[in-house]
Design an enzyme around this catalytic site. Structure first.
Site, PDB file in Angstrom:
ATOM      1  N   GLY A 155       0.819  -1.215   0.000  1.00  0.00           N
ATOM      2  CA  GLY A 155       0.000   0.000   0.000  1.00  0.00           C
ATOM      3  C   GLY A 155       0.844   1.252   0.000  1.00  0.00           C
ATOM      4  N   ASN A 156       0.216   2.363   0.264  1.00  0.00           N
ATOM      5  CA  ASN A 156       0.949   3.628   0.343  1.00  0.00           C
ATOM      6  C   ASN A 156       0.386   4.454   1.490  1.00  0.00           C
ATOM      7  OD1 ASN A 156      -1.212   5.485  -0.730  1.00  0.00           O
ATOM      8  ND2 ASN A 156      -1.052   4.029  -2.421  1.00  0.00           N
ATOM      9  N   ARG A 157       1.005   5.599   1.751  1.00  0.00           N
ATOM     10  CA  ARG A 157       0.669   6.329   2.972  1.00  0.00           C
ATOM     11  C   ARG A 157      -0.418   7.389   2.774  1.00  0.00           C
ATOM     12  NH1 ARG A 157       5.483   8.887   4.333  1.00  0.00           N
ATOM     13  NH2 ARG A 157       4.299   9.794   6.028  1.00  0.00           N
ATOM     14  N   SER A 158      -1.091   7.365   1.659  1.00  0.00           N
ATOM     15  CA  SER A 158      -2.149   8.363   1.461  1.00  0.00           C
ATOM     16  C   SER A 158      -3.280   8.145   2.472  1.00  0.00           C
ATOM     17  CB  SER A 158      -2.706   8.245   0.038  1.00  0.00           C
ATOM     18  OG  SER A 158      -3.841   9.062  -0.078  1.00  0.00           O
ATOM     19  N   ALA A 204      -4.079   7.947  -4.494  1.00  0.00           N
ATOM     20  CA  ALA A 204      -2.745   7.421  -4.773  1.00  0.00           C
ATOM     21  C   ALA A 204      -2.936   5.967  -5.216  1.00  0.00           C
ATOM     22  CB  ALA A 204      -1.872   7.498  -3.530  1.00  0.00           C
TER      23      ALA A 204
END
Ligand code: CTP
Length: 405
Positions: free
Chosen positions: A209-212, A276
């Site tokens: 995943g990502n930090r958005s 994102a």
């Protein structure tokens, strides 16, 4: 608009003595969640229905009741003078009568008279009182004076009776208050906004995943709603609640997000891709939890490319079904530190993605993702800077929408 701080409004919520006062708590909460500064003025009668501690906790401010409290701060006019909008909910028949005649025998009355801000009232009473010629005449006076009336609805009243006089729902009153202060320059428009960060599963319990956090996209959806748009929000793992009054569709992975965009982009006047989206996903998703004993000391994951949703929209499979005049806005989250190189990357990305506008923001370990504030530069398709904004994410959202408008 005389705004408090950026696009945060200073709101006075007046609560008067009707059973619907309990629903005013939810209204105050909506304003607070929307990032606005709320001062509650409750009449003595209102406090028989809801407690002051509840209102103080929810509004995060002291609650005013008494005209003779805080006299040294000239409280009886100060709240009204600094307000961007006043809301009276519930407004009883008695309160409507007092407002119509400009009576100022309590803190709410003086506050309303001392204010030039828009006033929204949400009447709540029994049908007989609502239909009484006195109330009808008072309403007419208030309307003529530019006061906005939210509701009332028809439905179950406090007793066993059913009819007109039921206070409008909190989200309807909230929308009426915001509409009173915001330009309705997106009225009749449909916006599709994506927000959050996709998660690409590895097995039933793990993902890439990502930090958005989704905060910027949610703020855009909220700001657009407040400016009159009907908004569809495609939400990927938001860390904050989705706003009221927008249609929400959840999407977990990039492919799910692509499907949701394909379904809803057709009718949209603008598509704002704030999400994102993962560019790659694991090629294989295990049906059962992966076990480290079976994987060994090194574990390679092979990734395959996800669809580039923006490009599909602007020049791929989705392009032919796009509505005429549809505006597509992309985002670029970049870690480049050098301002010139950062702009060059954004210009190249705007061209490559074929978007009408690109919102550039710098991200890093402590910038952009998950934070309360943001700083962005908006470029057009030719790479010219057409907007810049810094501040809380709601203000930034409004500046992005200014460009769109
Ligand atoms: N985006 C998209 N589909 C993807 C990846 C990104 O539609 N598969 C959108 C994002 O929502 C955003 C914009 O494209 O609006 C830019 O995303 P970004 O990740 O910055 O760009 P990339 O396409 O990944 O380009 P690069 O790898 O060069 O940074």
């Amino acid at each position: 608009m005389t705004s408090g701080e950026g696009d945060r409004l200073r709101v006075v919520v007046g609560i008067t003595g009707g059973i619907a006062a309990y629903k005013a708590v939810a209204l105050v909460r909506l304003f607070v969640l929307g990032g606005h500064d709320v001062s509650v003025i409750a009449t003595e009668a209102a406090l028989r229905f809801v407690g002051k501690p509840t209102l103080e906790a929810i509004s995060r401010n002291p609650v005013g009741t008494d005209l003779y409290e805080g006299v040294s701060e000239v409280r009886h006019v100060a709240l009204g003078q600094r307000a961007d909008v006043l809301v009276v909910a519930p407004a009883t028949a008695n309160t409507l009568a007092k407002l119509a005649h400009g009576l100022a025998d309590d803190l709410l009355g003086t506050t309303v008279l001392a204010s030039a801000a828009p006033l929204v009232v949400a009447p709540a009473m029994h049908t007989e009182m609502w239909e009484h010629p006195a109330t009808v005449a008072n309403l007419r006076v208030l309307r003529e004076r530019g006061v906005r009336i939210a509701g009332p609805g028809t439905g179950a009243l406090t007793g066993s009776d059913v009819g007109a006089g039921r206070m409008a729902e909190p989200d309807e009153i909230y929308a009426a208050a915001l509409a009173a202060v915001r330009p309705q320059d997106l009225a009749g428009r449909r916006l599709l906004v994506t927000a959050g960060g996709t998660r690409e599963p590895l097995d039933p319990v793990r993902f890439l995943g990502n930090r958005s956090s989704g905060r910027q996209g949610v703020a855009i959806a909220e700001a657009a709603r407040d400016r009159g748009a009907s908004v569809i929000l495609v939400a990927a793992h938001l860390e904050i609640p989705a706003p009221h009054g927008v249609e929400v569709h959840s999407a977990g992975s990039a492919r799910e997000l692509a499907d949701a965009v394909a379904r809803h982009a057709r009718d949209a006047d603008a598509v704002i891709m704030a999400a994102a989206v993962a560019d790659y996903r694991p090629e294989r998703v295990a049906d059962a939890k992966l076990k480290k004993d079976a994987l060994g000391d090194e574990y390679d994951v092979r990734l395959v490319k996800n669809p580039d949703i923006l490009r599909e929209l602007t020049s791929g499979a989705l392009a032919p079904s796009r509505r005429d005049g549809q505006v597509v806005i992309g985002f670029a989250a970049e870690t480049e530190q050098d301002p010139e190189r950062l702009l060059a990357i954004a210009r190249e990305k705007a061209a490559r993605k074929g978007v009408d506008y690109l919102v550039l923001n710098r991200v890093g370990w402590s910038e952009g993702f998950g934070t309360e504030g943001n700083a962005v530069t908006v470029l057009d398709s030719a790479g010219s800077i057409v907007g810049e904004a810094a501040g809380d994410k709601l203000s930034v959202a409004h500046r992005i929408l200014d460009v769109l408008v």
